[in-house]
Design a protein around this motif. Structure first.
Motif, mmCIF file in Angstrom:
data_model
loop_
_atom_site.group_PDB
_atom_site.id
_atom_site.type_symbol
_atom_site.label_atom_id
_atom_site.label_comp_id
_atom_site.label_asym_id
_atom_site.label_seq_id
_atom_site.Cartn_x
_atom_site.Cartn_y
_atom_site.Cartn_z
ATOM 1 N N ILE A 171 0.885 -1.176 0.000
ATOM 2 C CA ILE A 171 0.000 0.000 0.000
ATOM 3 C C ILE A 171 0.918 1.220 0.000
ATOM 4 O O ILE A 171 1.514 1.558 1.026
ATOM 5 C CB ILE A 171 -0.942 0.017 1.212
ATOM 6 N N GLU A 172 1.046 1.860 -1.150
ATOM 7 C CA GLU A 172 1.935 3.014 -1.266
ATOM 8 C C GLU A 172 1.204 4.296 -0.856
ATOM 9 O O GLU A 172 0.005 4.454 -1.100
ATOM 10 C CB GLU A 172 2.449 3.137 -2.703
ATOM 11 N N ASP A 173 1.977 5.203 -0.239
ATOM 12 C CA ASP A 173 1.429 6.492 0.230
ATOM 13 C C ASP A 173 0.153 6.270 1.034
ATOM 14 O O ASP A 173 -0.909 6.827 0.744
ATOM 15 C CB ASP A 173 1.152 7.428 -0.961
ATOM 16 N N ILE A 174 0.266 5.459 2.067
ATOM 17 C CA ILE A 174 -0.919 5.081 2.836
ATOM 18 C C ILE A 174 -1.543 6.287 3.534
ATOM 19 O O ILE A 174 -2.738 6.307 3.812
ATOM 20 C CB ILE A 174 -0.568 3.975 3.855
ATOM 21 N N ASP A 175 -0.749 7.323 3.795
ATOM 22 C CA ASP A 175 -1.322 8.525 4.422
ATOM 23 C C ASP A 175 -2.241 9.273 3.469
ATOM 24 O O ASP A 175 -3.064 10.086 3.911
ATOM 25 C CB ASP A 175 -0.198 9.446 4.887
ATOM 26 N N CYS A 176 -2.131 9.005 2.151
ATOM 27 C CA CYS A 176 -2.970 9.689 1.165
ATOM 28 C C CYS A 176 -4.069 8.790 0.604
ATOM 29 O O CYS A 176 -4.978 9.273 -0.076
ATOM 30 C CB CYS A 176 -2.124 10.179 -0.003
ATOM 31 N N SER A 177 -3.988 7.461 0.838
ATOM 32 C CA SER A 177 -4.932 6.537 0.202
ATOM 33 C C SER A 177 -6.361 6.789 0.659
ATOM 34 O O SER A 177 -7.277 6.939 -0.130
ATOM 35 C CB SER A 177 -4.529 5.087 0.522
ATOM 36 N N LEU A 178 -6.569 6.790 1.970
ATOM 37 C CA LEU A 178 -7.882 7.059 2.552
ATOM 38 C C LEU A 178 -7.699 7.896 3.804
ATOM 39 O O LEU A 178 -6.594 7.957 4.362
ATOM 40 C CB LEU A 178 -8.597 5.747 2.918
ATOM 41 N N ASP A 179 -8.793 8.492 4.254
ATOM 42 C CA ASP A 179 -8.719 9.284 5.482
ATOM 43 C C ASP A 179 -8.799 8.330 6.677
ATOM 44 O O ASP A 179 -9.837 8.148 7.296
ATOM 45 C CB ASP A 179 -9.861 10.296 5.520
ATOM 46 N N LEU A 180 -7.649 7.679 6.971
ATOM 47 C CA LEU A 180 -7.596 6.711 8.061
ATOM 48 C C LEU A 180 -7.023 7.304 9.330
ATOM 49 O O LEU A 180 -6.935 6.636 10.350
ATOM 50 C CB LEU A 180 -6.737 5.509 7.645
ATOM 51 N N THR A 181 -6.596 8.558 9.291
ATOM 52 C CA THR A 181 -5.964 9.173 10.454
ATOM 53 C C THR A 181 -6.964 10.037 11.187
ATOM 54 O O THR A 181 -7.830 10.674 10.592
ATOM 55 C CB THR A 181 -4.780 10.056 10.014
ATOM 56 N N GLY A 182 -6.836 10.067 12.488
ATOM 57 C CA GLY A 182 -7.677 10.931 13.300
ATOM 58 C C GLY A 182 -9.096 10.471 13.458
ATOM 59 O O GLY A 182 -9.952 11.202 13.936
ATOM 60 N N GLN A 183 -9.420 9.239 13.052
ATOM 61 C CA GLN A 183 -10.801 8.777 13.131
ATOM 62 C C GLN A 183 -11.258 8.609 14.574
ATOM 63 O O GLN A 183 -12.398 8.864 14.898
ATOM 64 C CB GLN A 183 -10.939 7.450 12.393
ATOM 65 N N ARG A 184 -10.356 8.163 15.444
ATOM 66 C CA ARG A 184 -10.731 7.937 16.837
ATOM 67 C C ARG A 184 -11.176 9.257 17.481
ATOM 68 O O ARG A 184 -12.191 9.345 18.151
ATOM 69 C CB ARG A 184 -9.558 7.351 17.621
ATOM 70 N N LYS A 185 -10.379 10.324 17.242
ATOM 71 C CA LYS A 185 -10.674 11.620 17.825
ATOM 72 C C LYS A 185 -11.973 12.196 17.280
ATOM 73 O O LYS A 185 -12.796 12.736 18.010
ATOM 74 C CB LYS A 185 -9.508 12.577 17.562
ATOM 75 N N GLU A 186 -12.170 12.053 15.964
ATOM 76 C CA GLU A 186 -13.368 12.601 15.350
ATOM 77 C C GLU A 186 -14.624 11.933 15.902
ATOM 78 O O GLU A 186 -15.630 12.566 16.151
ATOM 79 C CB GLU A 186 -13.303 12.420 13.834
ATOM 80 N N ASN A 241 5.256 9.425 3.071
ATOM 81 C CA ASN A 241 6.163 10.566 3.145
ATOM 82 C C ASN A 241 6.076 11.284 4.483
ATOM 83 O O ASN A 241 6.958 12.081 4.820
ATOM 84 C CB ASN A 241 5.849 11.563 2.016
ATOM 85 N N PHE A 242 5.004 11.002 5.246
ATOM 86 C CA PHE A 242 4.778 11.705 6.506
ATOM 87 C C PHE A 242 4.423 10.681 7.579
ATOM 88 O O PHE A 242 3.254 10.309 7.744
ATOM 89 C CB PHE A 242 3.654 12.739 6.351
ATOM 90 N N LEU A 243 5.428 10.229 8.296
ATOM 91 C CA LEU A 243 5.243 9.208 9.319
ATOM 92 C C LEU A 243 4.319 9.681 10.431
ATOM 93 O O LEU A 243 3.516 8.910 10.972
ATOM 94 C CB LEU A 243 6.608 8.807 9.895
#
Length: 524
Positions: A298-313, A369-371
């Motif tokens: 899965i390349e560029d996983i930070d851009c593939s889907l909005d998987l970050t910050g879901q817990r907080k939201e 690109n953004f850990l």
């Protein structure tokens, strides 16, 4: 002599006449019973054992039998060189010709001094079906024949040897492939195509990979250890898989690293595009449809889907959703209209849940690109076991690139380049672009000079950017101080209004002078 031939012909004619009368007088059920008992009597005196392997089985009607395929490979390699009649096939996506036994051909094999006969045959139905899913009603099969006294060795040892050899030949001769997932609309029907593929022919290897030699050796040792640790993973109770997280700026060689891994271990690559996956269920189906000895990427996983910050939201929005059910229903409708509903939880289960154990000998590789954007649960040890940072070009990486692109191991300009690389950040991709000759007139020295010029330009751009950033920061700080002083002036004016006296006038003069100086700094 002529008399004997005449008697033999008369006897054969009589036998055929009796057989014809027998078939007319007795029904098919009786004939089957007679044939069964005749075969039983013959089996007592027949000194051989026969085992038949059909191409298709009832439970896998649309997929060739794995045993049949393994036997076919084994005979093609080990026994078909003794066959008199061969059949040539061109394997899909392969330019080479593969030879195998023709139909109704027999070859012999030897195992531990035992002679085995293999026969290739097929049965053709008397009436063709109007419609066939496979498009071919001919039922091909292989038949093994051996002496009855060797039955145990053949069934318990030889057949397993043939299957293992067939699998080994498949791994050795197969064309490695690069897969990408299709949208779920193309999965229906018996010709389902969850994955599309092309032949994988990427030339990247660990020899050509631009990396620090120590880090490269560490990764090589880790990969080789993994590929030979089947029993170890079984002993510790873990699925035979390993996760790699490749992170760093663009152009540092993350994709080349994946290609080098595949070429080293001879694995297929499954390039998973998350935006094409409908939901978590389809994600699991894709995992099941991947093969062993593969790399799931899965390349560029930070851009593939909005998987970050879901817990907080979810925590912040839970109260609003409870209060406004109409709004909640509208949001659910919007989610259904979106392309993908894959969640962070679904992806975590895909990597390290129960479904991840459905295969073996797999690598799962994420690139970013953004850990700092990734959820900690996604990259923890056990999911992403090894974190590999691919950073800007250093002198050791440059030497690898110089060897690859210019066949240079040393040069007088290397010392200058080494100094500039310590002072300037440049990715390996940019360094390689400067080292690559663009015309027949360019030579190694001109390419090195071109790289030096690019490094000096990058150094100057970095200096100007640093000056500009310092100026902007100074302006912001000065503006902030002026704002603070203005607030103090208002406070002093309030004191004057209340009769603060001479001390307030002095404070006002000081602040006005200070503001004048700050404005001077900003103007400068």
């Amino acid at each position: 002599m002529m008399g004997d031939m005449t008697q033999l012909g008369s006897l054969m004619a009589a036998v055929m006449f009796v057989w014809a009368i027998f078939r007319q007088l007795f029904p098919d059920e009786f004939q089957r019973d007679v044939r069964k008992y005749v075969n039983k009597v013959v089996s007592y005196v027949y000194p051989y054992v026969e085992i038949t392997f059909h191409e298709y089985q009832v439970d896998t009607w649309f997929e060739r039998s794995k045993a049949f395929v393994s036997i076919e490979r084994y005979l093609s390699t080990n026994s078909s060189n003794r066959a008199k009649r061969l059949k040539a096939n061109v394997v899909r996506d392969c330019e080479s010709v593969v030879l195998s036994m023709d139909d109704y051909e027999e070859v012999t094999d030897e195992f531990r001094g035992i002679k085995i006969w293999w026969t290739s045959s097929k049965s053709i139905p008397q009436q063709r079906a109007f419609f066939s899913y496979r498009g071919d009603e001919e039922k091909r099969y292989y038949r093994l024949t051996c002496k009855r006294e060797h039955r145990d060795i053949i069934t318990k040892v030889y057949l397993q040897h043939v299957l293992d050899e067939g699998k080994a030949i498949e791994v050795k001769t197969r064309q490695r492939k690069l897969y990408t997932n299709n949208k779920s609309e193309k999965w229906s029907g018996y010709r389902r195509t969850m994955w599309s593929h092309i032949i994988f022919e990427h030339p990247s290897t660990f020899d050509t990979l631009a990396m620090d030699p120590k880090k490269k050796k560490e990764i090589l040792d880790d990969l080789m250890m993994f590929s030979k640790s089947k029993e170890y993973y079984k002993k510790v109770g873990k699925s035979w898989k390993r996760g790699y997280l490749l992170y760093g700026p663009p152009g540092t060689g993350k994709s080349s690293m994946i290609a080098a891994m595949a070429n080293l271990l001879e694995y297929d690559i499954y390039d998973l595009e998350l935006t094409s996956v409908k939901d978590n269920t389809d994600l699991r189906k894709l995992l099941i449809d991947t093969s062993s000895k593969s790399i799931i990427v899965i390349e560029d996983i930070d851009c593939s889907l909005d998987l970050t910050g879901q817990r907080k939201e979810k925590k912040e929005e839970s109260k609003e959703e409870e209060k406004d059910p109409v709004k909640k229903a509208e949001e659910e409708k919007d989610k259904k209209n979106k392309g993908s509903e894959v969640t962070l939880s679904g992806l975590l289960n895909f990597i390290d849940g129960l479904w991840s154990a459905c295969g073996s000998e797999r690598l799962i590789v994420f690139t970013t690109n953004f850990l700092e954007k990734l959820d900690p649960a996604l990259i923890r040890r056990g999911r992403m076991d090894k974190h590999i940072e691919l950073s800007y070009c250093c002198f050791e990486i440059f030497k690898v690139l110089a060897k690859n692109y210019l066949d240079l191991e040393s040069h007088d300009l290397f010392s200058t380049i080494s100094r500039l690389l310590e002072e300037t950040k440049m990715t390996p991709a940019d360094v390689a672009e400067n080292l690559m000759p663009k015309s027949f007139e360019e030579n190694a020295e001109s390419c090195l000079n071109k790289l030096i010029q690019s490094l000096e330009n990058a150094k100057e751009e970095a200096r100007l950017k640093a000056v500009e950033d310092a100026r902007i920061k100074a302006e912001e700080e000065a503006a902030k101080k002026i704002e603070q002083n203005g607030e103090k002036l208002q406070e002093i004016d309030g004191k004057l209004g209340d009769g603060g006296g001479k001390k307030a006038d002095q404070d006002t003069d000081i602040l006005q002078v200070t503001n004048t100086k700050e404005n001077g700094v900003i103007n400068a």
